[in-house]
Design a protein around this motif. Structure first.
Motif, PDB file in Angstrom:
ATOM      1  N   LEU A 130       0.848  -1.196   0.000  1.00  0.00           N
ATOM      2  CA  LEU A 130       0.000   0.000   0.000  1.00  0.00           C
ATOM      3  C   LEU A 130       0.881   1.241   0.000  1.00  0.00           C
ATOM      4  O   LEU A 130       1.552   1.545   0.993  1.00  0.00           O
ATOM      5  N   ALA A 131       0.902   1.951  -1.134  1.00  0.00           N
ATOM      6  CA  ALA A 131       1.559   3.265  -1.188  1.00  0.00           C
ATOM      7  C   ALA A 131       0.492   4.255  -0.727  1.00  0.00           C
ATOM      8  O   ALA A 131      -0.479   4.515  -1.428  1.00  0.00           O
ATOM      9  N   LEU A 132       0.677   4.769   0.476  1.00  0.00           N
ATOM     10  CA  LEU A 132      -0.419   5.499   1.128  1.00  0.00           C
ATOM     11  C   LEU A 132      -0.228   7.014   1.111  1.00  0.00           C
ATOM     12  O   LEU A 132       0.617   7.552   1.814  1.00  0.00           O
ATOM     13  N   ALA A 133      -1.060   7.672   0.284  1.00  0.00           N
ATOM     14  CA  ALA A 133      -1.158   9.139   0.352  1.00  0.00           C
ATOM     15  C   ALA A 133      -2.366   9.522   1.201  1.00  0.00           C
ATOM     16  O   ALA A 133      -2.348  10.525   1.903  1.00  0.00           O
ATOM     17  N   ASN A 134      -3.400   8.682   1.132  1.00  0.00           N
ATOM     18  CA  ASN A 134      -4.665   8.959   1.839  1.00  0.00           C
ATOM     19  C   ASN A 134      -4.491   8.817   3.353  1.00  0.00           C
ATOM     20  O   ASN A 134      -4.856   7.816   3.968  1.00  0.00           O
ATOM     21  N   ARG A 173       2.588  -4.362   3.128  1.00  0.00           N
ATOM     22  CA  ARG A 173       3.448  -3.309   3.677  1.00  0.00           C
ATOM     23  C   ARG A 173       2.817  -1.949   3.424  1.00  0.00           C
ATOM     24  O   ARG A 173       2.168  -1.752   2.400  1.00  0.00           O
ATOM     25  N   ILE A 174       3.029  -1.006   4.339  1.00  0.00           N
ATOM     26  CA  ILE A 174       2.599   0.369   4.079  1.00  0.00           C
ATOM     27  C   ILE A 174       3.834   1.182   3.713  1.00  0.00           C
ATOM     28  O   ILE A 174       4.782   1.279   4.502  1.00  0.00           O
ATOM     29  N   LEU A 175       3.827   1.746   2.508  1.00  0.00           N
ATOM     30  CA  LEU A 175       4.910   2.606   2.046  1.00  0.00           C
ATOM     31  C   LEU A 175       4.363   4.025   2.009  1.00  0.00           C
ATOM     32  O   LEU A 175       3.548   4.361   1.149  1.00  0.00           O
ATOM     33  N   PRO A 176       4.763   4.856   2.973  1.00  0.00           N
ATOM     34  CA  PRO A 176       4.152   6.179   3.062  1.00  0.00           C
ATOM     35  C   PRO A 176       4.471   7.057   1.857  1.00  0.00           C
ATOM     36  O   PRO A 176       5.617   7.065   1.377  1.00  0.00           O
ATOM     37  N   VAL A 177       3.473   7.790   1.384  1.00  0.00           N
ATOM     38  CA  VAL A 177       3.670   8.751   0.294  1.00  0.00           C
ATOM     39  C   VAL A 177       3.690  10.173   0.841  1.00  0.00           C
ATOM     40  O   VAL A 177       4.314  11.057   0.265  1.00  0.00           O
ATOM     41  N   ASP A 178       3.034  10.398   1.961  1.00  0.00           N
ATOM     42  CA  ASP A 178       3.111  11.711   2.602  1.00  0.00           C
ATOM     43  C   ASP A 178       4.599  12.032   2.762  1.00  0.00           C
ATOM     44  O   ASP A 178       5.376  11.189   3.249  1.00  0.00           O
ATOM     45  N   SER A 179       5.018  13.225   2.347  1.00  0.00           N
ATOM     46  CA  SER A 179       6.452  13.498   2.220  1.00  0.00           C
ATOM     47  C   SER A 179       7.210  13.349   3.545  1.00  0.00           C
ATOM     48  O   SER A 179       8.303  12.779   3.575  1.00  0.00           O
ATOM     49  N   GLU A 180       6.603  13.831   4.631  1.00  0.00           N
ATOM     50  CA  GLU A 180       7.286  13.769   5.933  1.00  0.00           C
ATOM     51  C   GLU A 180       7.443  12.321   6.382  1.00  0.00           C
ATOM     52  O   GLU A 180       8.441  11.955   7.006  1.00  0.00           O
ATOM     53  N   HIS A 181       6.442  11.516   6.075  1.00  0.00           N
ATOM     54  CA  HIS A 181       6.452  10.115   6.519  1.00  0.00           C
ATOM     55  C   HIS A 181       7.353   9.267   5.645  1.00  0.00           C
ATOM     56  O   HIS A 181       8.006   8.343   6.122  1.00  0.00           O
TER      57      HIS A 181
END
Ligand code: NAD
Ligand code: MG
Length: 355
Positions: free
Chosen positions: A87-91, A112-120
């Motif tokens: 899961l590439a997560l922006a939401n 796996r969660i792969l954060p898309v939010d830039s800080e994360h």
């Protein structure tokens, strides 16, 4: 070839993701969805609105980029984690509202969660391969938004047009308003808590106007690792979609000698009360973050419609949090019921506070 399902393909993140997918021979767009705009022919499988998990069932993706805005992205987050798909997560709203339920789904499915939010994404990269006990604390940076430096009195009567003029990031309207109230950083605080398993007192928010340093991880030996880069979402999108490969992309390298200004300060929680409201909701736990998120979505929509004053956004959120006891939600159905109730209560307070 990695098969990508792109949800929210017509949005700010979605359009930048299309650029990254187009430019990377290892990525194939298998499916795309939007909320209401037509996207015929964009991908072999497309869907407009409706239940996005139906599209995911057909698409058999290797990675789902969830770039839907708001609580509407939740079923896709849960489906992806439950099916063991990356899961590439922006939401961020789905993880904020349903942190425990999402982590339980991940536990069952192994995704796996792969954060898309830039800080994360930045924090994820600083933390990768580090033993948890070596980590002291995490710092997430905030640009401060278009109203940085203003007093509460200065914020009285600011318009949607002013709130939508973000100084460093070009994003969709909801997150841009969240950046102006600092609720975005409040949501990100809760997002970081669930992503990295850190207690709230170990996550600090600092204002950093140029948005070059995205996150800093402090370690127990006094070392601190920072992640730097121009404010360009193609970097975290590309990282999440190509992890662990770090593929080449068209973003220019950082030019330090050009005179970058790296300035940091504490956030002004009096002018921007949403940050403290989010921290309190996160610490309260149970469904308080879900209530916070629902009330914020209602208030931001009313502000963008020109119905609600800017300062009343925090007021709607606070009143809604005070009114709803935020029970425990054992499953998605119970969580959706809390979200609906919070929206109903927030609408009532919105009507009381309209211009
Ligand atoms: P946006 O408003 O530009 O786009 C939202 C997308 O979601 C659109 O494609 C829209 O059609 C789709 N959508 C909306 N409601 C839907 C529904 N009910 N069902 C299916 N699709 C629906 O928003 P954005 O700025 O791209 O942000 C998307 C998400 O990414 C948000 O959660 C935001 O917080 C997060 N995010 C965005 C940025 C950024 O730079 N834009 C940065 C970090 C995180
Ligand atoms: Mg962010």
């Amino acid at each position: 070839m990695k098969r990508v399902a792109l949800l929210g393909a017509t949005g700010s993140i979605g359009r930048q993701a299309l650029e990254i997918i187009d430019g990377d021979a290892g990525l194939e767009l298998a499916a795309a969805a939007s909320g209401s705009q037509a996207i015929d022919g964009l991908a072999p499988l497309t869907q407009v609105g409706g239940d996005l998990t139906e599209l995911l069932e057909q698409a058999e993706p290797d990675v789902v980029l969830n770039a839907v805005v708001g609580f509407a992205g939740l079923p896709a987050t849960i489906w992806t984690l439950e099916h063991g798909v990356d899961l590439a997560l922006a939401n961020k709203e789905s993880l904020v509202a349903a942190g425990e339920i999402a982590l339980a789904a991940q536990e069952r499915g192994g995704g796996r969660i792969l954060p898309v939010d830039s800080e994360h994404s930045a924090a994820f990269q600083c933390l990768e391969g580090r033993a948890p006990e070596t980590v002291d604390s995490l710092v997430l940076t905030a640009s401060g938004g278009p109203f940085r430096g203003r007093t509460r009195a200065d914020l009285d009567g600011v318009t949607p047009t002013e709130a939508l003029a973000h100084p460093t990031w070009n994003m969709g309207p909801k997150i841009t308003v969240d950046s102006a109230t600092l609720m975005n950083k409040g949501l990100e605080l809760i997002e970081a808590h669930f992503l990295f398993g850190l207690d709230y007192e170990r996550i600090e928010i600092v204002v950093h106007p140029s948005s070059i340093v995205h996150a800093v991880v402090r370690f127990r030996d006094g070392a601190a690792l920072a992640h730097l880069g121009y404010p360009d979402m193609r970097v975290p999108i590309s990282y999440a979609l190509t992890h662990p490969e770090r593929a080449a992309n068209p973003v220019p390298p950082l030019d330090l000698a050009a005179g970058l200004i790296l300035e940091f300060s504490a956030p002004d929680e009096e002018s921007f009360p949403c940050l403290a409201l989010a921290r309190a909701a996160g610490e309260a736990g149970r469904t308080a973050p879900c209530v916070l998120n629902a009330a914020n979505e209602v208030a931001v929509a009313a502000f963008l419609d020109g119905r609600l004053p800017f300062l009343a956004i925090a007021e709607v959120v606070e009143r809604t949090l005070n009114e709803i006891e935020a029970p425990l939600a054992r499953d998605l159905e119970e969580l959706v019921a809390v979200d609906s109730e919070a929206r109903r209560v927030a609408e009532t307070h919105t009507r009381e506070l309209v211009h």
